[in-house]
Design an enzyme around this catalytic site. Structure first.
Site, mmCIF file in Angstrom:
data_model
loop_
_atom_site.group_PDB
_atom_site.id
_atom_site.type_symbol
_atom_site.label_atom_id
_atom_site.label_comp_id
_atom_site.label_asym_id
_atom_site.label_seq_id
_atom_site.Cartn_x
_atom_site.Cartn_y
_atom_site.Cartn_z
ATOM 1 N N ASN A 90 36.988 24.446 -6.528
ATOM 2 C CA ASN A 90 37.502 25.520 -5.687
ATOM 3 C C ASN A 90 36.408 26.396 -5.094
ATOM 4 O O ASN A 90 36.596 27.011 -4.042
ATOM 5 C CB ASN A 90 38.480 26.397 -6.489
ATOM 6 C CG ASN A 90 37.874 26.876 -7.795
ATOM 7 O OD1 ASN A 90 37.492 26.079 -8.646
ATOM 8 N ND2 ASN A 90 37.802 28.181 -7.974
ATOM 9 N N GLN A 113 42.815 21.518 -5.260
ATOM 10 C CA GLN A 113 42.084 21.597 -3.994
ATOM 11 C C GLN A 113 41.980 20.239 -3.288
ATOM 12 O O GLN A 113 41.216 20.098 -2.344
ATOM 13 C CB GLN A 113 40.673 22.149 -4.242
ATOM 14 C CG GLN A 113 40.634 23.557 -4.796
ATOM 15 C CD GLN A 113 41.089 24.603 -3.804
ATOM 16 O OE1 GLN A 113 41.132 24.362 -2.596
ATOM 17 N NE2 GLN A 113 41.425 25.785 -4.287
ATOM 18 N N SER A 150 49.268 22.807 -6.690
ATOM 19 C CA SER A 150 49.762 24.145 -6.346
ATOM 20 C C SER A 150 50.140 24.192 -4.874
ATOM 21 O O SER A 150 49.371 23.743 -4.016
ATOM 22 C CB SER A 150 48.692 25.199 -6.641
ATOM 23 O OG SER A 150 49.115 26.478 -6.229
ATOM 24 N N GLY A 151 51.307 24.777 -4.561
ATOM 25 C CA GLY A 151 51.778 24.826 -3.186
ATOM 26 C C GLY A 151 51.015 25.797 -2.304
ATOM 27 O O GLY A 151 50.734 25.507 -1.140
ATOM 28 N N HIS A 152 50.650 26.967 -2.838
ATOM 29 C CA HIS A 152 50.089 28.003 -1.953
ATOM 30 C C HIS A 152 48.654 27.715 -1.528
ATOM 31 O O HIS A 152 48.102 28.425 -0.685
ATOM 32 C CB HIS A 152 50.208 29.387 -2.601
ATOM 33 C CG HIS A 152 49.160 29.693 -3.640
ATOM 34 N ND1 HIS A 152 48.054 30.452 -3.364
ATOM 35 C CD2 HIS A 152 49.080 29.360 -4.943
ATOM 36 C CE1 HIS A 152 47.330 30.586 -4.465
ATOM 37 N NE2 HIS A 152 47.933 29.923 -5.435
ATOM 38 N N THR A 189 66.250 27.460 -13.456
ATOM 39 C CA THR A 189 66.755 27.052 -12.144
ATOM 40 C C THR A 189 65.598 26.781 -11.193
ATOM 41 O O THR A 189 64.698 27.606 -11.047
ATOM 42 C CB THR A 189 67.668 28.143 -11.559
ATOM 43 O OG1 THR A 189 68.743 28.369 -12.465
ATOM 44 C CG2 THR A 189 68.214 27.732 -10.201
ATOM 45 N N CYS A 207 39.910 34.458 -8.549
ATOM 46 C CA CYS A 207 40.242 34.887 -9.910
ATOM 47 C C CYS A 207 39.029 35.448 -10.637
ATOM 48 O O CYS A 207 39.154 35.963 -11.733
ATOM 49 C CB CYS A 207 40.812 33.721 -10.708
ATOM 50 S SG CYS A 207 42.249 32.963 -9.939
#
Length: 749
Positions: free
Chosen positions: A167, A197, A217-219, A255, A346
């Protein structure tokens, strides 16, 4: 991805896609549709629920196609961190069931992995009481995992964690080559590959590999935050991380986030298009990288890449510039409305990059690392806009003397008075007479030498002397190197501190006097700064520190001489004369005689008694013990405690504050290059009075009387952090009408 603030401010250029991405229009539309129209619960048996279930399973099938996983499980998660936790818990429980416990069992991870991996390994190793040994696999200077070390450690390993693409640096690992090595040495070891990545930047063929777990990861690829998925190889051990209603075939209860999953559906559809996709080919991405690099090199000719082809994916540019900390470049770019980062979002508060440290790169590259990252859906128009934005900073950098150049006209006002430059806890000073353009440098240090050279040469200053208050024991003198860098020879008739054979050193309208003040060291001198008959400040080295005093347990230290030196200073200094030190461990920048005596009552008692006392001796013994226990060398101890700014003001409150205090002065404490790159005036209410006093010249603003305790001040910087620091500094000096703009310029834009 690009937004304009107003006519006078350039559009925002976002180049931090490895941290997160904007949501693609097609993905946003899918989210809205599945929030308002097809909003059913996939677990419901009625028609609305069935439609939702179909969407869920269609997206799962698309995920298989995108990553090349015809077999195994695809489990929708909240994101990569959950996927990492689930993988590690599953692998460690399996290891425990097979008796792989105790320190002889190894849990391996790449030394450049995202912190989520080693921190999860530590956490679950402790919680599950495996007692295994966690080891980092070293990497070479290119960021590639060390195969020899892997070969040595793998036989004892229960789990190995690697990543597809890093990353911070964009370094990609050869997964096929790793697989051959891993399965040859330890066929049964569990293997997790962080693929966060990788999507859209490199090909993946999970089905034809023996990877056990792969979180996504989607974002990071144009989907909303809060959605991701985990691949689990067929036959790999799996333990549900979240129990409950049994959703996801019992693999992950709760859900499902159907709007997020629908966004993934839209993203996967684009990725799988044979033509006309918003995602570009690898060749196109490499051409974009070259365009950005050309602009960056024009801005910083000395730019050094910390990772490069053929070891990387094309969408990440990690670079450093000699003489710059990453924060310097981030502040400049942010003022120019260009968003980049100093590595992982992060770990942006770290002083250096652990990734570059693991690669064995020099400290200056780690501490100066900047990550520029663009996404695989970046358009040619956006790349052009980004390059133009970077090139807009070229005259700012050159004319503010951040790099040496032949510019004849400066956009920044000529330096005047005192500039205090800082590197961590080290302080260097540049004194400039605005009329004569004569200058003196005091206590130069190696990390700031390039910056000082650029200022002296770029501003066309006539250097009268390079002075040192004493020979520092925590770093070597760079006085000779500094003069050599300027093409100057060291004068013959100077003492060991660089003081010439004169009683007073004249620097245009300023006069410096030297005063022997031993104590911290035998050769310590203080330099008294006068303008006319007015004593403005004293450069006191490490005799006195902001919030404390220098250590007296060194070779050459003398506590009795220290008392005598302070007594001498007390006779010539006024109560509010600024004391400027060589170190600032508490981020207070400077102190005064009044504050020094108030904050150190033992010193006051010693000065009144004219000699040592048992209380003073006890204080010195306590200080010596504390300093010897420090992990890093320190030249003294200070009490780190701050007063707060009078109030934090939100951007919406500025107009009301101006009505309440018509004489309110707004003080921009950003550095000159930031002030020029991003004007603050267009963002403020009409009629607001703005003074530009960089934090590096706050001492001069006080000495020159430009700001006074009687004024009402609203301090502003990029994020609100430096202005809050300035507010605390002023509060200590008796300013009681100081406000700080919460969130800084970032929230005004």
């Amino acid at each position: 991805m690009f937004q304009s603030r107003n006519d006078r401010c350039p559009a925002e250029v976002y180049l931090d896609n490895n941290a997160t991405t904007a949501v693609l229009p097609c993905a946003a539309a899918a989210v809205l549709h599945h929030m308002q129209t097809c909003f059913g619960n996939p677990s419901s048996s009625h028609s609305t629920g069935i439609k939702a279930k179909v969407e869920l399973e269609l997206t799962r099938q698309l995920a298989r196609q995108v990553i090349g996983a015809s077999r195994g499980q695809i489990v929708f998660t909240s994101g990569a961190t959950e996927g990492i936790q689930t993988s590690i818990v599953s692998a460690l429980l399996d290891a425990r069931s097979r008796g792989q416990t105790g320190p002889q069992t190894l849990l391996l991870y790449g030394a450049t992995e995202h912190k989520a991996v080693p921190e999860s390994l530590k956490h679950w190793n402790q919680v599950l009481q495996l007692g295994a040994t966690i080891k980092a696999i070293p990497v070479d200077q290119h960021g590639i995992l060390n195969e020899q070390v892997m070969t040595e450690l793998l036989p004892q390993a229960a789990l190995i964690c690697t990543m597809a693409a890093n990353n911070e640096t964009g370094v990609k690992q050869d997964l096929a080559k790793l697989e051959t090595l891993i399965r040859k040495v330890n066929p049964s070891v569990r293997w997790m590959v962080d693929c966060v990545q990788a999507l859209g930047k490199m090909s993946l063929d999970i089905a034809n590999s023996s990877i056990d777990y792969a979180p996504f990861s989607g974002h990071k690829l144009y989907a909303p935050k809060g959605i991701g998925f985990l691949y689990v190889r067929e036959g790999a051990p799996y333990q549900p991380f979240i129990a409950g209603g049994g959703q996801e075939s019992g693999l992950r209860s709760g859900t499902e986030n159907l709007p997020g999953i629908a966004a993934l559906h839209a993203i996967f559809t684009e990725l799988l298009k044979p033509a006309g996709s918003v995602f570009h080919s690898v060749d196109t991405l490499w051409s974009y990288r070259q365009q950005l690099l050309a602009a960056l090199t024009e801005l910083f000719p000395q730019l050094v890449l910390n990772s490069d082809a053929p070891y990387i994916v094309p969408t990440t540019i990690n670079f450093s510039v000699p003489g710059f900390l990453s924060k310097d470049i981030l502040d400049l770019f942010d003022a120019g409305n260009i968003r980049v980062s100093a590595g992982s979002a992060c770990s942006s508060k770290a002083s250096g990059s652990f990734v570059l440290d693991a690669m064995g790169l020099e400290e200056w590259r780690s501490q100066g690392a900047v990550r520029l990252s663009f996404g695989p859906a970046m358009s040619a128009a956006e790349i052009d806009a980004a390059c133009r934005a970077i090139r807009r900073l070229v005259p700012v950098v050159r004319n503010c003397c951040l790099v040496l150049n032949d510019a004849q006209h400066s956009m920044a006002p000529p330096l005047a008075g005192l500039t205090q430059l800082k590197y961590e806890d080290l302080c260097s000073y540049l004194l400039v007479c605005p009329q004569s353009r004569e200058a003196v440098v005091i206590d130069p240090v190696e990390p700031l030498m390039n910056r000082l050279v650029q200022l002296v040469q770029g501003q066309g200053l006539q250097l009268k002397a390079v002075l040192e208050t004493h020979q520092h024991q925590d770093h070597p003198s760079v006085r000779v190197d500094f003069l050599n860098a300027l093409g100057m020879h060291q004068p013959v008739a100077i003492d060991d501190n660089g003081w010439p054979a004169v009683a007073e050193l004249k620097v245009g309208a300023f006069v410096l006097q030297t005063l022997a003040t031993p104590g911290h060291s035998a050769d310590s001198h203080s330099f008294l700064l006068y303008r006319g008959q007015q004593l403005l400040a004293a450069f006191v080295g490490d005799l006195v520190l902001p919030g404390g005093f220098g250590r007296l347990d060194l070779t050459g230290s003398d506590s009795q001489a220290f008392v005598q030196s302070l007594t001498q200073l007390g006779k010539v200094l006024a109560a509010d004369t600024l004391l400027l030190s060589s170190h600032d461990y508490a981020q207070r920048f400077f102190t005064t005689w009044r504050l020094m005596t108030a904050e150190n009552p033992e010193i006051t008692a010693v000065l009144q008694a004219g000699g040592l006392s048992s209380t003073w001796r006890d204080k010195l013994a306590e200080q010596s013990q504390q300093l010897q226990q420090q992990q890093q060398y320190q030249c003294g101890i200070v009490e780190v405690s701050y007063s707060d700014a009078k109030a934090l003001i939100g951007p919406a409150d500025i107009a009301a504050l101006l009505r309440q205090y018509p004489q309110l002065q707004i003080v921009d404490v950003r550095e000159p290059h930031e002030q020029i790159a991003g004007e603050i005036e267009p963002l403020l209410p009409t009629g607001a009075k703005v003074q530009h006093w960089p934090l590096s010249q706050l001492a001069w603003a006080l000495m020159s009387g430009a700001i006074e305790p009687s004024q009402q001040l609203l301090l502003v910087c990029r994020s609100g952090n430096r202005s809050l620091l300035a507010a605390k500094i002023l509060n200590r000096l008796g300013f009681d009408q100081v406000y700080n703009l919460k969130g800084g310029v970032a929230l005004l834009s």
